[in-house]
Scaffold this active site. Sequence first.
Site, PDB file in Angstrom:
ATOM      1  CB  SER A 119      -0.947  -0.094   0.928  1.00 28.22           C
ATOM      2  OG  SER A 119      -2.088  -0.925   0.636  1.00 28.22           O
ATOM      3  CB  SER A 159      -4.528   1.913   3.797  1.00 34.08           C
ATOM      4  OG  SER A 159      -3.231   0.929   2.626  1.00 34.08           O
ATOM      5  CE  LYS A 203      -4.238   1.668  -0.363  1.00 35.40           C
ATOM      6  NZ  LYS A 203      -3.841   0.490  -0.240  1.00 35.40           N
TER       7      LYS A 203
END
Length: 441
Positions: free
Chosen positions: A67, A131, A70
């Site tokens: 993640s 997230s 991102k």
Amino acid sequence: MKRISKMTLMFMTVFVLALSQFAYQPGKAQAESDNLGLKAEAAIIIDGETGQIIYEKNAEKVLGIASMSKMMTEYIVLEAIHNKKISWDTKVQINEYVHKLSKAPNLSNVGLTQGEEYTVKELYSAMAVYSGNAATVALAEKIAGSEKKFVQLLNKKAKELGLKNYKFVNSTGLNNSDLLGNHPSGDANEENVMTAQDVALLAYRLINDYPEALDYSSISKLKFRDGREYPNFNWMLPGLIFEYDGVDGLKTGSTDFAGYAHTGTAVRDGQRYITVVMKSTSKDERFRDSIKLMDYAFDQFNKEEILPAHYQVKGHKSLDVVKGKEDVVNIETKEALDLVVEDDYKDHVKTKLVIDKSKLNEEGQLTAPIKKGEKLGYITVQVGAESYGSITNPEAKAVKVDVVAAESVEKANWFVLSMRAVGGFFADIWSSAASTVKGWF
């Protein structure tokens, strides 16, 4: 006995020389041996203002980023807002796929209702704080029309930002197998990958190009419209498990492939550092690794003025000039050079003046006119036995500061140049005659 004594002496000499190779070298960024005891497979520390690298461990090894991907999606969203393609208040309608993804088990998500509209600000907050994977896909689709096209933007932007080793196959950092059969690029079980150097560069560009990213990454708990409160996965933020003084970002990530990763940033007394740990062994260990990195940076390093503005190299304070009203021009550094260094840096500073050869004639002279502030070269500066340069140029083993003309030198008019030529002609004749007469005696 004498023969044995000589052999013993030779052995001792070799032994001492061998030990000397492992002696501590001041100012050396720690890389070959991980003396910080990190569990992470790769790590890096950089100065958040200049991008100077002060520590590396396997920082060029390509690993999964989960993640932390991102951050690139955040960058593109913020860029779109700055370019007025969208605004924080732009509405995004949730389709069936995004709705189903928001309910998928074992994925970080805020619940998104099919057919309902959410603002870009709501979705960005869900992405940056909790997230939120479905929120990320919704933003990707809004900006590019589809996540597949958005992935193309991700890879294009990575190249523009100067990243070297990367591959984006989706906008979230999930394994493609988690995307309910809708993976936008790559193989069915593929994930996004980068190096620690590239993650650090991305984080550096994100918070320097769009500082408002920190307004969201610093939120410890997000209150969403569904009435629930979602804690930030960055447990080093205020009020969370591993609270660390000065932390205000940035992004965590974890998958089976990537292990546990964390990009952190903290600022104290105006000094900001960015840290990256990749493939650590657990949720907790990634933060313990980050704390070790931040402690090392804040405890062992300080930002110091290595060269002041208008600095002149001893013995090289000017350059010769031809065809000018003056025959020399003073040269100096354009601005001060600040570096993050260890306490004993003063004994280990090496400088080298490099003049741009394209500015010089065959005799090594500048040709007028010359403007004040015109770049004429640079000074390289290395502190310690080894340097890892800047995150924007990790291959460089030294940093640079521009050297410029301290004043303008106007071109002399034709009459002055003519008189100099005549004077030079007679000076040559006189010199020749004087040498001849001297030879008579």
